[in-house]
Design an enzyme around this catalytic site. Structure first.
Site, PDB file in Angstrom:
ATOM      1  N   GLU A 126      56.372 -25.900 -95.665  1.00  0.00           N
ATOM      2  CA  GLU A 126      57.101 -24.552 -96.728  1.00  0.00           C
ATOM      3  C   GLU A 126      57.634 -23.889 -95.508  1.00  0.00           C
ATOM      4  O   GLU A 126      56.712 -23.002 -94.843  1.00  0.00           O
ATOM      5  CB  GLU A 126      55.920 -23.922 -97.488  1.00  0.00           C
ATOM      6  CG  GLU A 126      56.797 -23.120 -98.499  1.00  0.00           C
ATOM      7  CD  GLU A 126      56.595 -21.264 -98.475  1.00  0.00           C
ATOM      8  OE1 GLU A 126      56.901 -20.689 -97.757  1.00  0.00           O
ATOM      9  OE2 GLU A 126      55.733 -21.116 -98.969  1.00  0.00           O
ATOM     10  N   CYS A 166      57.939 -15.108 -98.064  1.00  0.00           N
ATOM     11  CA  CYS A 166      59.300 -16.040 -97.519  1.00  0.00           C
ATOM     12  C   CYS A 166      60.014 -16.525 -98.348  1.00  0.00           C
ATOM     13  O   CYS A 166      61.003 -16.422 -98.465  1.00  0.00           O
ATOM     14  CB  CYS A 166      57.830 -17.718 -97.433  1.00  0.00           C
ATOM     15  SG  CYS A 166      56.916 -18.001 -95.892  1.00  0.00           S
ATOM     16  N   GLU A 218      67.124 -15.012 -90.180  1.00  0.00           N
ATOM     17  CA  GLU A 218      66.266 -14.909 -91.205  1.00  0.00           C
ATOM     18  C   GLU A 218      65.110 -13.496 -91.412  1.00  0.00           C
ATOM     19  O   GLU A 218      65.012 -13.887 -89.487  1.00  0.00           O
ATOM     20  CB  GLU A 218      64.577 -16.070 -91.528  1.00  0.00           C
ATOM     21  CG  GLU A 218      63.668 -15.159 -92.109  1.00  0.00           C
ATOM     22  CD  GLU A 218      62.622 -16.036 -92.617  1.00  0.00           C
ATOM     23  OE1 GLU A 218      61.993 -16.243 -93.912  1.00  0.00           O
ATOM     24  OE2 GLU A 218      62.850 -16.851 -92.106  1.00  0.00           O
TER      25      GLU A 218
END
Length: 539
Positions: A276, A310, A408
Site C-alpha cells: 500500500e 495515505c 504527494e
C-alpha cells in the site's frame, strides 16, 4: 470569482486549542519506554537511538537498534513458534483477536497517549486508529473460520473426482509498517496473518515503535504466543531488506519509491508481496452537492492527522457553478480549526511528525505561491504552538508546473481546481499515476455511484471523505497504479497470507484408459462425456 484569499479576508491565524495539562514526559515515562523496549529483538548491549516527540521537539525514547543478525534471530524464533501456532484450530486463533479487541477498547487511553506522543496527531485522529484496529480484530475474529475453511470444488469428472481447496499459512510474514498510523498499520495487517496461522516479523518505523510494541504486549496478554510476533527496529535501508529477504510473504506500507524496491526483492525470491503506497487523492464536488456537508467533509478529508494519511485528499475538484459558495464555506471552516498538542480531546489538528515533513509542506506551499497560487487559508508554520506545526492550507490557482500539483505532499495542504463537466472532472482526477482513494459529493446517490465507478482508485467514498470505504472491513482496500499491489481487509486481506492447495481424490476409475479400453476408445468416450457435460450445464 469572489476574492476570498486569506490576506484579503483579514482572517486571523488558526486558533489554539486549550492545553490539556499533561505533558508527554508524564504520559510516556521512561519506565514505560524501558518496559516496551524489551520487546525489541536486539542483542544485549545493542546501539541505541533516540526518538523525538513531534509536539515539543524533546527527546522521547531511547530504543535499541536491531542488526541483521538480530533479524536472523527474529525469524528463527518466529518459525519455531509458527508451526505450533498453525496446528491450533482456526477458532482458537480467532479467539485471541476477539480478546484483543476487548482489551484494546478497555485500555485505549494508554495507546492514545503513545500515538500522540510519537506522531503529534490530535487525539481524535489517534482514536481513529483504535477504531480501525478494533474493527479489523472483530471482523477477522468472527469471519476467519469462514474465509479459511476447506471448500468443495467441481472435480475433473462429476462423482468420480472429489476436489477440495484448502488454505495453508505462508509461514513467516515480513511486515514493514510506517510512522503515520503506527497502531492501525502495524496491527491491522498483522491480525489476519496471525489468525491464518502465520508468524510475523515486523519492522515499524523507529519513530513510532513504542505504539507497535505496546500492541504486541496487549496481543500477548490476549493469548498470542510471545515469539510469534517479533519486532525489529533499526535503519530502514539496512534492516528493511533483511526483513524482506527472509520472509515467506511481505506486507509493506510506505512510499511508492521504496515499495518498488521491496517488490523487486520479493520477486527475485518468488515471494508474494502486498504494497500500500502513495497517493494524490481527489475529491469531486458536483453541482448538486450539499455544500455545507461537502465543506465539512472536505475538512476531514484534507486535514485529518495533519494530512499525513495515505488516503487523505490533496486535490479538490469543484463544479464551477458552486465553486465560490463552496470555497467560502470550506475556507471559513478551515480557518476555524483549532491547532494543539494537548494529550486530550479538543484539538482539531495536531502536528507534523518530522522536520522532513515540515520541509516538504513548506516547499510545496512557498513554490506554489511564488508561481502565482493564492492562499485561501493557512499557508504558514506555527512555531508558537510547537516546532512542527503548519496551518491547514488551501491553495487556489495551482497549475501543473507546480510541485504541489502532482507530487504527494503528505501534509495539511489541498489544491483547488474548477471543472465544467463531470467528464472533465473524472478525466483530470484520473490523470495521475496514483490510484488509492477518492471522494464524490452529490445529493443523488445513484449519480454519485456512477461517477465513483469511473474513478481509477481502489476505494471511492460517496458523501464521505475516506472512513466509509476504509471502515468497511469486509471489503478490500488498496491501490491501483503507483498506489500499490494487493489488498488489505475482507477476503483478500487474509487470503494473501495463505497458499491455496487443491486436494483431488479419484474414485472407481483413473483418468486414463481402463477396463479394457484402448487409447482410441478412451478418447472417444471422453469426447462424448465432455459434450454431455456441456449440454447439461456443468461448469
Amino acid at each position: 470569482m469572489t476574492d476570498i484569499t486569506a490576506e484579503n479576508s483579514g482572517a486571523a491565524r488558526n486558533p489554539v486549542a486549550p492545553g490539556a495539562g499533561r505533558t508527554v514526559a508524564s504520559a510516556v515515562p521512561q519506565s514505560l519506554v524501558a518496559r516496551l523496549a524489551r520487546g525489541i529483538t536486539a542483542a544485549e548491549g545493542a546501539a541505541t537511538e533516540w526518538t523525538v516527540a513531534p509536539l515539543t521537539g524533546e527527546p522521547l525514547a531511547e530504543l535499541p537498534q536491531s542488526t541483521v543478525a538480530d533479524v536472523d534471530t527474529a525469524y528463527r524464533l518466529a518459525r519455531g513458534a509458527q508451526q505450533v501456532w498453525a496446528a491450533r484450530p482456526v477458532r482458537a486463533r480467532a479467539a485471541v483477536l476477539l480478546r484483543f479487541h476487548d482489551l484494546l477498547l478497555k485500555r485505549q487511553d494508554e495507546v492514545l497517549d503513545l500515538i500522540q506522543a510519537e506522531t503529534g496527531k490530535a487525539r481524535l485522529h489517534a482514536f481513529e486508529e483504535v477504531l480501525a484496529t478494533a474493527m479489523a480484530a472483530r471482523h477477522y475474529g468472527r469471519a476467519a473460520a469462514g474465509y479459511l475453511k476447506d471448500r468443495r470444488r467441481g472435480g475433473a469428472v462429476p462423482v468420480l473426482t472429489h476436489t477440495v481447496e484448502g488454505r495453508r499459512p505462508k509461514g513467516v510474514v515480513g511486515q514493514i509498517s510506517p510512522w503515520n498510523y503506527p497502531l492501525e498499520l502495524s496491527v491491522s495487517d498483522a491480525l489476519p496473518a496471525f489468525v491464518a496461522g502465520n508468524a510475523v516479523v515486523n519492522k515499524p518505523d523507529t519513530q513510532t515503535a513504542l505504539t507497535a510494541l505496546w500492541a504486541r504486549e496487549l496481543l500477548v496478554e490476549a493469548g498470542l504466543p510471545a515469539e510469534l510476533w517479533q519486532i525489529v527496529v533499526g535503519d530502514g535501508p539496512v534492516i528493511g531488506p533483511a526483513v524482506v529477504e527472509r520472509a515467506d510473504y511481505v506486507s509493506f506500507t510506505g512510499s511508492t519509491r521504496t515499495g518498488r524496491e521491496v517488490a523487486q526483492r520479493a520477486a527475485a525470491r518468488l515471494v508474494g508481496a502486498s504494497l500500500e503506497l502513495g497517493g494524490k487523492n481527489a475529491m469531486l464536488v458536483l453541482a448538486d452537492a450539499d455544500l455545507d456537508k461537502a465543506a465539512e467533509g472536505a475538512v476531514r478529508a484534507c486535514f485529518s492527522s495533519a494530512g499525513q494519511l495515505c488516503i487523505s485528499i490533496e486535490r479538490l475538484f469543484v463544479h464551477g457553478s458552486v465553486a465560490d459558495a463552496f470555497l467560502e464555506r470550506f475556507a471559513a471552516r478551515t480557518r476555524a480549526l483549532r491547532l494543539g498538542g494537548g494529550l486530550a480531546y479538543g484539538a482539531d489538528m495536531g502536528s507534523l511528525v518530522s522536520q522532513r515533513q515540515l520541509d516538504t509542506v513548506t516547499r510545496h506551499v512557498e513554490e506554489a505561491v511564488k508561481a502565482g497560487a493564492a492562499v485561501l487559508a493557512g499557508g504558514q508554520a506555527r512555531p508558537d504552538i510547537g516546532p512542527l506545526f503548519f496551518e491547514p492550507t488551501i491553495l487556489d490557482g495551482v497549475t501543473d508546473q507546480m510541485a504541489v500539483c502532482a507530487e504527494e505532499t503528505f501534509g495539511p495542504v489541498v489544491s483547488i481546481y474548477r471543472f465544467d463537466t463531470e467528464d472533465e472532472a473524472v478525466a483530470t482526477a484520473n490523470a495521475t499515476p496514483y490510484g488509492l482513494n477518492s471522494s464524490v459529493w452529490t445529493r443523488d446517490l445513484r449519480r454519485g455511484r456512477a461517477v465513483a465507478a469511473r474513478l481509477r482508485t481502489g476505494t471511492v467514498n460517496v458523501n464521505e471523505a475516506y472512513a466509509a470505504a476504509y471502515g468497511s472491513v469486509a471489503s478490500p482496500m488498496g491501490g491501483m497504479g503507483d498506489s500499490g499491489l494487493g489488498r488489505r481487509h475482507g477476503a483478500e486481506g487474509i487470503l494473501r497470507y495463505t497458499e491455496a492447495q487443491t486436494i483431488a481424490s479419484q474414485r472407481v476409475m483413473p483418468l486414463a484408459p481402463a477396463f479394457g479400453l484402448d487409447d482410441e476408445k478412451f478418447a472417444a468416450l471422453f469426447t462424448r462425456s465432455l459434450r454431455a457435460l456441456k449440454a447439461l450445464g456443468f461448469k
